[in-house]
Design a protein around this motif. Structure first.
Motif, short mmCIF file in Angstrom:
data_model
loop_
_atom_site.label_atom_id
_atom_site.label_comp_id
_atom_site.label_asym_id
_atom_site.label_seq_id
_atom_site.Cartn_x
_atom_site.Cartn_y
_atom_site.Cartn_z
N ARG A 22 0.80 -1.22 0.00
CA ARG A 22 0.00 0.00 0.00
C ARG A 22 0.83 1.27 0.00
O ARG A 22 0.29 2.37 0.00
N LEU A 23 2.15 1.15 0.02
CA LEU A 23 3.02 2.32 -0.02
C LEU A 23 3.86 2.28 -1.29
O LEU A 23 4.39 1.23 -1.66
N SER A 24 3.99 3.39 -1.95
CA SER A 24 4.80 3.46 -3.16
C SER A 24 5.36 4.86 -3.32
O SER A 24 4.82 5.84 -2.79
N ALA A 25 6.45 4.95 -4.09
CA ALA A 25 7.06 6.25 -4.36
C ALA A 25 6.12 7.15 -5.14
O ALA A 25 6.09 8.38 -4.93
N GLU A 26 5.32 6.57 -6.03
CA GLU A 26 4.40 7.38 -6.82
C GLU A 26 3.32 8.01 -5.95
O GLU A 26 2.95 9.17 -6.15
N GLN A 38 11.36 8.23 -3.31
CA GLN A 38 11.83 6.88 -2.98
C GLN A 38 12.28 6.80 -1.51
O GLN A 38 11.97 5.83 -0.80
N LEU A 39 13.01 7.81 -1.06
CA LEU A 39 13.47 7.83 0.32
C LEU A 39 12.29 8.01 1.27
O LEU A 39 12.27 7.42 2.36
N ALA A 40 11.32 8.83 0.86
CA ALA A 40 10.13 9.03 1.69
C ALA A 40 9.34 7.74 1.82
O ALA A 40 8.79 7.44 2.89
N GLU A 41 9.28 6.95 0.74
CA GLU A 41 8.59 5.67 0.80
C GLU A 41 9.26 4.73 1.80
O GLU A 41 8.60 4.08 2.62
N THR A 42 10.60 4.66 1.76
CA THR A 42 11.32 3.80 2.69
C THR A 42 11.16 4.29 4.12
O THR A 42 10.99 3.49 5.05
N ALA A 43 11.21 5.61 4.30
CA ALA A 43 10.99 6.18 5.63
C ALA A 43 9.60 5.84 6.15
O ALA A 43 9.42 5.53 7.34
N ALA A 44 8.60 5.87 5.26
CA ALA A 44 7.24 5.53 5.65
C ALA A 44 7.15 4.07 6.07
O ALA A 44 6.48 3.73 7.06
N ARG A 45 7.83 3.18 5.33
CA ARG A 45 7.79 1.77 5.69
C ARG A 45 8.51 1.51 7.01
O ARG A 45 8.10 0.66 7.80
N PHE A 46 9.58 2.24 7.25
CA PHE A 46 10.31 2.09 8.52
C PHE A 46 9.42 2.54 9.68
O PHE A 46 9.28 1.83 10.68
N ALA A 47 8.82 3.74 9.57
CA ALA A 47 7.94 4.23 10.62
C ALA A 47 6.72 3.33 10.79
O ALA A 47 6.29 3.03 11.91
N GLY A 48 6.15 2.90 9.66
CA GLY A 48 5.00 2.01 9.71
C GLY A 48 5.32 0.68 10.36
O GLY A 48 4.53 0.12 11.11
N HIS A 49 6.53 0.16 10.06
CA HIS A 49 6.97 -1.09 10.67
C HIS A 49 7.02 -0.96 12.19
O HIS A 49 6.54 -1.83 12.91
N LEU A 50 7.62 0.15 12.68
CA LEU A 50 7.71 0.36 14.12
C LEU A 50 6.31 0.43 14.75
O LEU A 50 6.04 -0.21 15.77
N ALA A 51 5.44 1.23 14.13
CA ALA A 51 4.10 1.42 14.69
C ALA A 51 3.29 0.13 14.68
O ALA A 51 2.65 -0.23 15.68
N LEU A 52 3.32 -0.59 13.55
CA LEU A 52 2.52 -1.81 13.45
C LEU A 52 3.02 -2.88 14.40
O LEU A 52 2.22 -3.65 14.95
N ARG A 53 4.33 -2.95 14.58
CA ARG A 53 4.86 -3.94 15.52
C ARG A 53 4.37 -3.64 16.94
O ARG A 53 4.07 -4.54 17.72
N LEU A 54 4.29 -2.34 17.27
CA LEU A 54 3.86 -1.95 18.61
C LEU A 54 2.37 -2.21 18.85
O LEU A 54 1.96 -2.41 19.99
N VAL A 55 1.56 -2.18 17.79
CA VAL A 55 0.13 -2.42 17.98
C VAL A 55 -0.30 -3.84 17.62
O VAL A 55 -1.42 -4.23 17.90
N HIS A 56 0.60 -4.58 17.00
CA HIS A 56 0.26 -5.95 16.57
C HIS A 56 0.62 -6.98 17.62
O HIS A 56 -0.17 -7.88 17.92
N ASP A 57 1.82 -6.89 18.19
CA ASP A 57 2.32 -7.94 19.06
C ASP A 57 1.56 -8.00 20.38
O ASP A 57 1.10 -6.98 20.89
#
Length: 791
Positions: free
Chosen positions: A187-191, A622-641
């Motif tokens: 659901r995240l992309s550079a475009e 492209q960098l913003a997309e990776t930054a979004a995935r990094f932040a999203g990864h942190l947030a989702l891990r905190l609400v998923h586990d």
């Protein structure tokens, strides 16, 4: 059924000897339905007895209480038979509907232990099964007058169709973590980020301006469009604007006058004249090197470069050496005429309502923050600074300093005149929330500053765009991807971040983590993270799992030396800093950067899209997309586990490092100046407190299933200082005399017999810091009566 529950409670005449309560369901509004799993104690297993309730008197030979009350008269037996028939009919219907199960093959019957499970999953009606089943057991017990056997499976319990993971409660089916990552990545992309960057880019959105409010409304509409529950926070803050008429003024040697357009909010107004003194970056160690050269700093106008520390810290450090004013110029070559903007409040929020926001133009009580500077502060351009630096006389620069040649003499006089206007602005904070399915009132906050001095493309536009895209992606994961977060995610769009006022203290009440999106893309050659030590393990996992589509940048950071290559101290001007230092919430900020350097255009009108695209080789989306995935990864891990990914043991090494340094310095002073401290002073107290924390954190890490990790960071907030006088109360990451870093610095001052050093004050600070650490250890240990350290 409520009457049945009441009757059964009376019959049992008390609570079971031991039980575990599981929160099995919780709807979107936070309503709870509770199911109890009642267990016998170890003592019950050894002693034995005649059924439920025997724990009240293990040696009793009386009839069960219910049988004694009801008796076995024909009338009562008829009642019992009717009740049994009713339960049998209801149970049969439930069985046919699939709402209850039967013991699986391999199950055995265990006496004396009643186990009641919600086998219907998240059904709202499921909790009502428990009294019926209980009544069935009770009726059978009363009729037969002997123990009823409850089915117990050797390796499993009764379940509805579809197994669940061991730690899952049933209210929010736990999705496989790999599937969660795939949902986010899809659901995240550079475009999409490229489009968001265009939508949220504005030429003028200074805090409180019409452009800022319009941008806030756009963010709000996006949140509503994505299906988030939204709300806004509007209140008024006092900030400085440049002079409405005239200007601020710099006059060097009574012949070279300048009128800078840049300014520093919260500087006092007025005019002072003093001799210029060059002080490098204005850090404490810079002023220490000047002190070592026996330079008189009293009344001097200190000239410093931006960078390394916040503008507010530079001014506060100069005030401590009795300087009369501070001039700050851009550190890097960004053009001789580039103006610099910022604020110099050593605190968070509106400094004229310290500790709380102001509402509807009402200030209460009428007090000012202790973090407001006492000396004048003004920015100048690099061109203005060069004119002054080239003509300075006096002593030579200390070794290792960049600059020209001299520090400044008494004849190098300069007049600083500040005429800023204090004004009141309405700020507009916007919030959207994706509510959790289990613990909806616990949330991780993802925030981004929305305002800027000019275009603010790197400082705010990228972060705001990533914030909106994360809200869209995660909302779609919940709506269409089957993802059900345990805890909530709050998306926050702040205003007045350039003034340090965007932070809303009420969000800290039940937030367990803050993820900052300000300035996340400033280069492309390195990746830097500043975070609470509690989050280091979570960050390491994210570095290993978040992949870059066209490179292996993250993979190289995930190696064994990632802490050295990636981690950096959190700066006071970071939006994440107030969350961790004021409210004790584990926080993280990160950035793609050009090496270790700060982005040179922050705080200037040159923070534009063109400059950032040039600094990143046009790789911003492209960098913003990776930054979004990094932040999203942190947030989702905190609400998923099931359990929060917080590393309690990490703080053990941090505390021990401070304790070792303090112990070494105390021993040195005692050997050289034993008269400074009484014989009773010993570092053993601090060592014992450190040991208590280490043991408690390791023990809790081993038995983490029953722990609560959300208050660990808050326990490092010193309870012995005023939030108004020392807002950054964290003893390890905060700022002030209560911190362990300040204790170490105070010992250095005592060692060189600095006039401001105070042995009695040090002992007081030492004791309070010790108690703070011991208090945190007590909180982790839980049972304070079994602590083996008594202080």
């Amino acid at each position: 059924m409520d009457q049945a529950r009441s009757t059964i409670s009376k019959i049992f005449n008390g609570e079971p000897h031991s039980y575990t309560r599981f929160n099995l369901t919780q709807n979107m509004e936070g309503d709870n339905s509770q199911v109890e799993m009642k267990l016998s104690s170890d003592m019950d297993e050894e002693v034995g007895g005649n059924g439920v309730g025997d724990h009240l008197n293990h040696n009793s030979h009386r009839k069960p209480y219910a049988a004694e009350k009801l008796g076995r008269t024909p009338k009562n037996l008829g009642f019992i038979a009717a009740a049994f028939l009713l339960v049998f009919i209801i149970g049969k219907r439930l069985y046919r509907s699939g709402m209850v199960g039967v013991p699986k093959a391999g199950c055995r019957l265990r006496p004396k232990k009643f186990v009641f499970f919600n086998v219907a999953g998240p059904s709202a009606a499921a909790p009502n099964l428990n009294p019926l089943l209980l009544l069935g057991y009770l009726v059978s017990y009363m009729v037969h007058g002997k123990k009823e056997l409850a089915p117990v499976c050797a390796t499993s319990t009764l379940k509805s169709e579809g197994d669940v993971v061991a730690h899952e409660t049933g209210a929010a089916p736990l999705m496989n973590w790999d599937d969660v990552k795939k949902l986010l990545a899809a659901r995240l992309s550079a475009e999409k980020l490229r489009g968001a960057l265009s939508d949220f880019s504005r030429a003028d959105h200074r805090a409180g301006s019409p452009g800022d409010e319009a941008l806030g409304n756009k963010v709000l509409q996006r949140f509503k469009q994505f299906g988030l529950k939204t709300w806004t926070d509007e209140h008024f803050v006092k900030v400085h604007d440049p002079p409405a008429s005239g200007s601020n003024r710099i006059l060097y040697r009574n012949r070279s006058e300048e009128s800078p357009k840049g300014f520093l909010s919260y500087s006092p107004t007025g005019s002072v004249t003093g001799a210029v003194l060059y002080a490098n970056y204005g850090q404490e160690r810079d002023f220490g090197m000047l002190r070592d050269k026996n330079i008189d700093m009293n009344g001097r106008v200190v000239l410093v470069k931006s960078g390394k520390i916040s503008l507010a810290e530079k001014v506060a450090n100069a005030a401590r050496v009795n300087a009369s004013a501070v001039l700050i110029y851009p550190d890097q070559a960004i053009g001789d005429e580039t103006e610099l903007y910022g604020h110099v409040h050593m605190g968070s929020g509106d400094p004229y309502t310290p500790g709380f926001p102001s509402f509807n133009h009402t200030q209460f009580p009428p007090v000012a923050s202790s973090g407001l500077p006492k000396i004048l502060a003004q920015t100048i351009t690099l061109g203005m600074a060069k004119k002054i630096l080239r003509e300075l006389d006096g002593p030579n620069l200390p070794g290792g300093w960049d600059g020209y040649f001299k520090l400044g003499a008494e004849s190098d006089t300069v007049t600083v005149e500040v005429n800023n206007v204090l004004t009141e602005k309405k700020i507009h904070n916007v919030f959207g929330v994706i509510k959790g399915f289990v613990d909806a009132d616990r949330y991780v906050v993802i925030g981004a500053r929305r305002d800027a001095w000019g275009q603010g493309f790197a400082s705010s536009t990228v972060g705001t765009s990533v914030l909106a895209e994360l809200a869209r992606a995660i909302s779609d994961m919940v709506e269409n991807g089957g993802f059900k977060p345990r805890r909530s995610i709050v998306f926050a769009s702040w205003s007045a971040g350039e003034y340090g006022s965007g932070y809303l203290s009420s969000l800290g009440m039940k937030a367990f983590s803050y993820i900052d999106l300000d300035g996340i893309v400033t280069g492309r050659n390195s990746f830097k993270v500043a975070a609470s030590p509690l989050m280091h393990g979570l960050i390491e996992k994210a570095l290993k799992e978040v992949k870059i589509k066209d490179g292996t940048l993250f993979e190289q950071f995930a190696k064994s030396n990632w802490e050295k290559e990636v981690l950096e101290p959190m700066k006071m001007d970071s939006a994440a800093y107030p969350f961790i230092a004021v409210s004790g919430i584990p926080s993280v900020s990160f950035r793609f950067a050009a090496g270790d350097l700060d982005y040179q255009y922050f705080g200037t009108m040159l923070d534009t899209q063109e400059k950032l695209y040039s600094a990143t080789s046009a790789q911003v989306p492209q960098l913003a997309e990776t930054a979004a995935r990094f932040a999203g990864h942190l947030a989702l891990r905190l609400v998923h586990d099931h359990l929060l990914q917080m590393d309690l043991v990490k703080y053990d090494s941090v505390i021990r490092g401070h304790v070792r340094r303090i112990n070494t310095k105390v021993k040195s002073i005692l050997s050289m100046q034993p008269q400074l401290f009484p014989e009773a002073l010993t570092v053993q107290w601090l060592i014992m407190a450190s040991g208590s924390y280490g043991r408690a954190s390791r023990s809790l890490a081993e038995d983490i299933q029953n722990s609560d990790l959300e208050d660990v960071e808050r326990n490092f907030l010193s309870p012995y200082v005023s939030p108004r006088d020392s807002p950054f109360r964290h003893i390890l990451l905060g700022s002030g005399s209560h911190t362990l870093e300040a204790l170490s610095g105070h010992l250095d001052a005592l060692k060189i017999k600095h006039p401001e050093a105070d042995a009695d004050l040090f002992r007081n600070q030492f004791a309070l810091a010790t108690w703070t650490i011991q208090g945190c250890a007590n909180s982790l240990a839980g049972d304070i009566w079994s602590l083996d350290n008594e202080i």
